[in-house]
Scaffold this motif. Structure first.
Motif, short mmCIF file in Angstrom:
data_model
loop_
_atom_site.label_atom_id
_atom_site.label_comp_id
_atom_site.label_asym_id
_atom_site.label_seq_id
_atom_site.Cartn_x
_atom_site.Cartn_y
_atom_site.Cartn_z
N LYS A 153 1.60 3.88 -5.25
CA LYS A 153 1.57 5.02 -6.17
C LYS A 153 2.90 5.17 -6.89
O LYS A 153 2.94 5.37 -8.12
CB LYS A 153 1.23 6.30 -5.39
CG LYS A 153 0.96 7.47 -6.34
CD LYS A 153 0.39 8.70 -5.65
CE LYS A 153 0.02 9.77 -6.66
NZ LYS A 153 1.14 10.16 -7.54
N TRP A 203 -16.43 6.28 3.62
CA TRP A 203 -15.11 6.66 3.11
C TRP A 203 -14.51 5.49 2.34
O TRP A 203 -14.00 5.66 1.24
CB TRP A 203 -14.19 7.06 4.27
CG TRP A 203 -12.87 7.56 3.80
CD1 TRP A 203 -12.53 8.86 3.54
CD2 TRP A 203 -11.72 6.77 3.49
NE1 TRP A 203 -11.23 8.91 3.09
CE2 TRP A 203 -10.71 7.67 3.05
CE3 TRP A 203 -11.44 5.41 3.53
CZ2 TRP A 203 -9.44 7.24 2.66
CZ3 TRP A 203 -10.17 4.97 3.14
CH2 TRP A 203 -9.20 5.88 2.71
N ALA A 204 -14.61 4.29 2.94
CA ALA A 204 -14.03 3.10 2.32
C ALA A 204 -14.70 2.81 0.97
O ALA A 204 -14.04 2.48 0.00
CB ALA A 204 -14.17 1.89 3.24
N VAL A 234 -13.08 4.64 -6.69
CA VAL A 234 -12.21 5.46 -7.53
C VAL A 234 -11.99 4.85 -8.92
O VAL A 234 -12.15 5.55 -9.92
CB VAL A 234 -10.87 5.75 -6.81
CG1 VAL A 234 -9.88 6.38 -7.76
CG2 VAL A 234 -11.09 6.66 -5.62
N SER A 258 0.83 -1.22 0.00
CA SER A 258 0.00 0.00 0.00
C SER A 258 0.85 1.26 0.00
O SER A 258 0.57 2.22 -0.69
CB SER A 258 -0.91 0.04 1.22
OG SER A 258 -1.77 -1.06 1.21
N SER A 262 -16.25 4.99 -0.96
CA SER A 262 -15.90 6.02 -1.94
C SER A 262 -14.49 5.78 -2.47
O SER A 262 -14.23 5.91 -3.66
CB SER A 262 -16.04 7.42 -1.36
OG SER A 262 -15.09 7.65 -0.35
N GLU A 263 -13.60 5.38 -1.58
CA GLU A 263 -12.23 5.09 -1.99
C GLU A 263 -12.23 3.92 -2.98
O GLU A 263 -11.53 3.95 -3.99
CB GLU A 263 -11.39 4.75 -0.75
CG GLU A 263 -9.92 4.50 -0.99
CD GLU A 263 -9.10 5.75 -1.29
OE1 GLU A 263 -9.60 6.88 -1.11
OE2 GLU A 263 -7.95 5.58 -1.76
N ALA A 264 -13.05 2.90 -2.67
CA ALA A 264 -13.12 1.73 -3.55
C ALA A 264 -13.73 2.07 -4.90
O ALA A 264 -13.50 1.37 -5.88
CB ALA A 264 -13.92 0.62 -2.87
N SER A 270 -13.84 10.21 0.29
CA SER A 270 -12.39 10.25 0.12
C SER A 270 -11.99 11.30 -0.91
O SER A 270 -12.68 11.52 -1.90
CB SER A 270 -11.88 8.86 -0.27
OG SER A 270 -11.47 8.84 -1.61
N GLU A 271 -10.83 11.92 -0.65
CA GLU A 271 -10.35 12.96 -1.55
C GLU A 271 -10.04 12.40 -2.93
O GLU A 271 -10.29 13.06 -3.94
CB GLU A 271 -9.07 13.58 -0.97
CG GLU A 271 -9.29 15.00 -0.51
CD GLU A 271 -8.00 15.70 -0.16
OE1 GLU A 271 -7.77 15.89 1.04
OE2 GLU A 271 -7.26 16.03 -1.10
N ASN A 272 -9.50 11.19 -2.95
CA ASN A 272 -9.18 10.56 -4.23
C ASN A 272 -10.44 10.41 -5.07
O ASN A 272 -10.42 10.59 -6.29
CB ASN A 272 -8.58 9.16 -4.02
CG ASN A 272 -7.18 9.24 -3.47
OD1 ASN A 272 -6.49 10.23 -3.69
ND2 ASN A 272 -6.76 8.23 -2.75
N PHE A 273 -11.52 10.08 -4.40
CA PHE A 273 -12.80 9.89 -5.08
C PHE A 273 -13.24 11.19 -5.73
O PHE A 273 -13.60 11.23 -6.90
CB PHE A 273 -13.82 9.40 -4.06
CG PHE A 273 -15.23 9.32 -4.55
CD1 PHE A 273 -16.19 10.21 -4.10
CD2 PHE A 273 -15.61 8.35 -5.46
CE1 PHE A 273 -17.50 10.12 -4.53
CE2 PHE A 273 -16.92 8.26 -5.90
CZ PHE A 273 -17.86 9.15 -5.44
#
Lengths: 342, 416
Positions: free
Chosen positions: B37, B172-173, B179, B33, B175-177, B207-210
């Motif tokens: 990136k 959050w989880a 992405v 993890s 929304s992250e998933a 999530s911000e990534n989302f």
């Protein structure tokens, strides 16, 4: 037999794309050719879904496939035979053959793996092949990524259960003779003997589904079939958690009866081990324990409260027949009662 | 210098790939993890070289690295392998870039063969063998199976979100998933449900990534007004005025496009968009305030948004007329409250008041719209407070609109 349309007559045409996909001819293929090939594959899938439940047409199709496979194999040694089931997933196979074909041009590969701008795409029947692989990968990734977060019964098992019921339903509806349906279920079981563990949640999901498309007749048939195969039933009741078994019992009277009968059978097969101070199931490799059994009973009572008195009375009757003892270790029925009343 | 960084990094990544392939422990998973990136960036940078031969000359161990990553069979308890984490699509791009269209030597030909094998593996191999085996036996295409599973998953989540059954942590989880799913059409109900959840839940739950992914995807969506709202909701507190104005103008034109495309004025999409807008009422206030400070060149889209807010349906195609009236009101107020005209020519005021009077022949503009504009011009305009108050008092006296805020109320709002 299906009036003017005779799918069997077109079988040889159906198999041409599969032949082409294996040969060097794909070197000359372009986007249009690939699209056409996938249209053919979709047509094959359509034929399968329309006729697989019709025993007469299915029989003719199978025969014709056999003949065509044979002659194509004689002419082209590299040809792989296509079965009737393969017709149902023709697109999968076509993709597999293409991607495994070393003569496939890079331009086709790039096209298949392209990232689509999905603003205009829908999951409708008509799709072009551009970005097909990317879509497949995305779909699978999505499933993999989101599944763990669900924390509940397996969504995959639910879908598989529904599909199983759908196929069973069409097997039942096409013929008054239940043999085809029985053969179907037996073939599934046979196929998965090694992976029988996998089938248990699928069977449970099939029986618990609330999907309106699944007929009660199919579920009924499956229940009868389970009852007639004690080995399978035993396996299912050993593999599944108490809660699922209790849900099944609550939903289907037939299962409730069969399950209670099985629990009684297990209890009657228990022996008391003095050295360990507990009851053990006498059968070899048994996964059943006294603790598990009582847990099953307790969870069952939670789901079907009306059963409690009835079962406790039965257990008590058995305990009395055993000699009416109150001491631990002498009557399994008495000890179960004790455990249930704690 | 080109490619030197990548050459230097190669031993590091190969070592990592070997380590990750040997065991599957929480430590390993954590390590993956942490490095994900950077690894993705590295794989992307490999594509910079002009030919596969050159790439393999500089990075001879590349094949080993890719092989180890692709065929790392460790599947965690959560059902994810390294390949899923890295992103199969990322691997596909990397591999396609390395494929030589016209292989000029044995190395390139061999590489091509291997790449095709890996691509086939990525697209067709299944991690859940038993499930796919059963589907194969039943004659169900794998894509149909996956789509059905996905639909169930989305339904389940949408249901949970709508019934507020998800904790903010799991939102959050999810929304992250989501992405990688931003561009997946089946996911739009779930994404919509996530964004609507955002409206009622604490701000940090998505999530911000989302949101970043949504932001970069918005231009590809014609109907993704959900993106609109999530963006503004998320960025609103920190946004400088100029960018806020641009965002709102963009929101306005997207909505405008949406309404123009819909033939059926009862369309639920439009209603949903309007409903979202209403839930964030403070937006509309921002629009009105911006109308005070904007010039004639900007006011069009903002006036459209304001009119839409008050008149979401275009029943009998009244919107055109309503827009004309709104513009007229704005024009009047703009001149009334501009510094040059502070001497208040009476007829100017009178014509504004006549705008407010209901007209039986025309579809009338909601009086609250005009009133709101007036109050904001008075509060946020450039005129001195006393004069603004005077104007509003006159309007209140001469028009049929009652009650209006009193002058003292106005002074509370004035931003001096």
């Amino acid at each position: 037999m299906g009036g003017k349309f005779n799918p069997a007559g077109r079988v040889s045409l159906l198999l041409l794309p599969s032949l082409a996909a294996h040969s060097g001819v794909v070197n000359e293929w372009n986007e249009q050719t690939v699209t056409r090939a996938f249209h053919w594959a979709r047509y094959c899938e359509h034929i399968y879904s329309r006729f697989h439940g019709n025993p007469v047409i299915r029989g003719v199709l199978e025969k014709q496939l056999q003949l065509t496979n044979h002659s194509l194999k004689e002419a082209f040694p590299e040809y792989n035979a296509v079965s009737i089931l393969d017709l149902g997933r023709c697109q999968d196979l076509l993709l597999l053959w293409l991607l495994n074909n070393s003569a496939l041009p890079i331009s086709i590969m790039k096209m298949l793996f392209e990232t689509k701008a999905s603003a205009d795409s829908t999951s409708s029947d008509y799709e072009d092949v551009r970005g097909l692989c990317n879509q497949i990968i995305q779909c699978k990734s999505a499933c993999t990524v989101l599944r763990p977060l669900l924390g509940g019964p397996s969504v995959g098992a639910e879908v598989q259960g529904e599909m199983l019921m759908e196929r069973l339903g069409s097997a039942l509806s096409q013929s008054s003779d239940t043999r085809r349906a029985e053969d179907f279920l037996s073939s599934v079981l046979q196929k998965f003997e090694v992976a029988a563990e996998h089938l248990c949640p699928v069977i449970a999901a099939a029986l618990l589904t609330t999907d309106s498309a699944v007929q009660t007749a199919s579920q009924d048939f499956l229940l009868d079939w389970l009852q007639s195969r004690l080995g399978v039933l035993q396996h299912v009741c050993t593999a599944l958690p108490s809660k699922v078994l209790a849900d099944l019992a609550e939903r289907h009277q037939k299962f409730r009866d069969a399950f209670c009968k099985l629990l009684k059978k297990w209890a009657s097969e228990m022996e008391y081990r003095v050295t360990e101070g507990e009851w053990v199931h006498a059968a070899t490799n048994s996964a059943v324990s006294f603790q598990k059994m009582t847990e099953h009973y307790l969870t069952l009572f939670e789901a079907c409260p009306s059963l409690r008195t009835e079962i406790e009375d039965e257990l008590n009757a058995q305990r009395i027949a055993d000699g009416d003892f109150d001491v631990r270790g002498l009557s399994v029925w008495g000890d179960i009662l004790l455990a249930l009343r704690k | 210098k080109q490619g030197l960084v990548e050459t230097n990094q190669m031993p590091f990544w190969l070592e990592k790939a070997i380590a990750w392939g040997q065991t599957d422990t929480p430590h390993t998973r954590n390590d993956i993890s942490l490095h994900l990136k950077r690894l993705r960036d590295f794989l992307q940078h490999i594509q910079q070289f002009s030919s596969t031969t050159e790439t393999l000359n500089r990075l001879p161990l590349l094949g080993q690295l890719l092989g180890r990553l692709c065929w790392n069979s460790h599947v965690t308890a959560e059902g994810e392998s390294i390949l899923w984490k890295i992103g199969k699509c990322c691997m596909c791009f990397c591999l396609l870039a390395l494929y030589s269209e016209h292989p000029s030597n044995a190395v390139e030909r061999k590489a091509n063969q291997w790449i095709q094998k890996v691509l086939c593996h990525l697209a067709t191999d299944e991690e859940d063998g038993a499930a796919l085996g059963l589907m194969k036996h039943l004659g169900v295409p794998t894509k149909e199976y996956h789509l059905k599973v996905l639909k169930k998953v989305f339904c389940f989540y949408s249901f949970c979100l709508k019934a507020y059954l998800c904790s903010c942590g799991s939102i959050w989880a999810v929304s992250e998933a989501c992405v990688p799913l931003i561009t997946c059409p089946e996911a739009s109900p779930l994404i919509g449900a996530l964004l609507q959840q955002q409206m009622t839940c604490i701000r940090e739950s998505l999530s911000e990534n989302f949101l970043d992914a949504l932001h970069s995807a918005y231009s590809r969506y014609r109907k993704c007004f959900y993106c609109i709202f999530s963006l503004c909701f998320f960025f609103f507190p920190e946004m400088p005025q100029e960018s806020l104005k641009n965002h709102l103008i963009w929101v306005s034109s997207s909505l405008q496009r949406l309404t123009e495309e819909e033939e059926d004025e009862e369309d639920s999409d439009i209603f949903e968009a309007w409903f979202l807008l209403v839930q964030c009422g403070y937006w509309v206030q921002m629009v009105v305030q911006l109308l005070v400070t904007s010039g004639p060149e900007d006011c069009g889209p903002l006036l459209w948004l304001l009119t839409f807010y008050h008149h979401p349906t275009n029943r009998w195609h009244h919107r055109a007329s309503q827009l004309v009236q709104a513009k007229a009101a704005w024009d009047h107020l703009y001149s009334l409250f501009s510094i040059v005209a502070h001497l208040l020519p009476a007829d100017h005021l009178q014509s504004f008041i006549s705008l407010l009077a209901p007209k039986p022949q025309q579809p009338s503009l909601a009086p609250s719209l005009t009133l709101n504009l007036l109050v904001n011009f008075a509060t946020f305009g450039q005129l001195p407070q006393s004069i603004s108050a005077e104007i509003t008092q006159k309007v209140s006296k001469l028009s049929s609109l009652k009650p209006l805020h009193s002058a003292s109320h106005l002074s509370c709002y004035h931003k001096i």
